[in-house]
Scaffold this active site. Sequence first.
Site, short mmCIF file in Angstrom:
data_model
loop_
_atom_site.label_atom_id
_atom_site.label_comp_id
_atom_site.label_asym_id
_atom_site.label_seq_id
_atom_site.Cartn_x
_atom_site.Cartn_y
_atom_site.Cartn_z
CG ASP A 41 -0.21 0.05 2.54
OD1 ASP A 41 1.03 -0.08 2.54
OD2 ASP A 41 -0.88 0.22 3.58
CD GLN A 101 5.10 25.33 2.78
OE1 GLN A 101 4.13 25.36 3.52
NE2 GLN A 101 5.30 24.35 1.91
CG HIS A 134 14.95 29.61 0.84
ND1 HIS A 134 15.42 30.09 -0.37
CD2 HIS A 134 13.79 30.27 1.09
CE1 HIS A 134 14.58 31.00 -0.82
NE2 HIS A 134 13.59 31.13 0.04
CE LYS A 199 11.62 38.78 -8.83
NZ LYS A 199 11.13 37.40 -8.90
NE ARG A 201 3.21 41.62 -9.78
CZ ARG A 201 3.26 40.73 -10.77
NH1 ARG A 201 2.66 40.99 -11.92
NH2 ARG A 201 3.92 39.60 -10.65
CG ASP A 225 19.02 32.34 -6.10
OD1 ASP A 225 18.98 32.58 -4.88
OD2 ASP A 225 18.06 32.51 -6.86
CB THR A 230 10.06 27.20 -11.92
OG1 THR A 230 10.09 28.55 -11.45
CG2 THR A 230 9.13 26.38 -11.05
CB ALA A 231 15.03 28.12 -14.12
#
Length: 319
Positions: A41, A101, A134, A199, A201, A225, A230-231
Amino acid sequence: MSGNGNGYKIFSGSSNVPFAQAVCAQLERPLSKATVSRFSDGEIQIEIGENVRGADTFVIQSTCRDANQNLMELLIMIDALKRASAGSIVAVIPYYGYARQDRKVAPRTPITAKLVADLIEAAGATRVVSMDMHAGQIQGFFNIPFDHLYARPVLLDHMKRRFEGQSDELVVVSPDAGGVERARAYSKRLGAGLGIVDKRRIKPNVAEVLNVIGDVSGKVAIILDDMIDTAGTLTQAANALVDNGASCVYAYATHAVLSGPAVERIQSSPIKELVVTDPIPLTAEAQACAKIKQLSTARLFAEAVKRIHSADSLSSLFV
């Protein structure tokens, strides 16, 4: 650590067995015997295959993809060693999953990095070792000793050999504001310039504008980094650097998560080469990408294991 006559033993979960074997090769000792299997299982079953009573034990297991499975393997192996009367149990987690997180980002969200720390302690670990976390403050989530290693000696050595005699032409670039301290440390040791990709916005639902802070015109830019997932941030930064006159762009990162479209993005980006380390095994797609090069940190971890067992200082590794 006990430093007793029973010596120490190194075990590995299934997340990256070749890495654990490389660490053992550096230490000139075999990987200790443990069987990791599955019930029909999907439940994980672990059996320790040798006597560990009174011994210092080390479990090498990155909690990378599949993060949940690898985390459960780690917890169960720690519990097995505890019940086998190991003298100490060091969880060597080269890549600490769930590290992003580390705080509440909305009113009703968990702090999963803290939950994972509690689970590792409850399982029976007596010490934790990880690399290039991180968020460094995660060390404070534990009530047991935590040794934080850095890939800097490995990455810097490669940079110095690769860019020998070019320090005046180099600029080390942080792809976001959060990594500036790391980039500054590398730029000082290389005698290079410092750059930041900022960056912004400009308004809701309007694409981000990338501003490059620092002189990159005509320079060899090295994006630095701690991890690449996801680059998206990495490749956007590379494009911004080229748009601002950088002659070429290289990238260095400790943890090659490389999920989703990451490899495709890197392949089609202006990045000449991405250099990563080996706590996370590369996917077949990443191995096939000529732009991605992987460096070994096995010697660094082997030295850490040796010093922890003999109760020597680890900080001198990074002076």
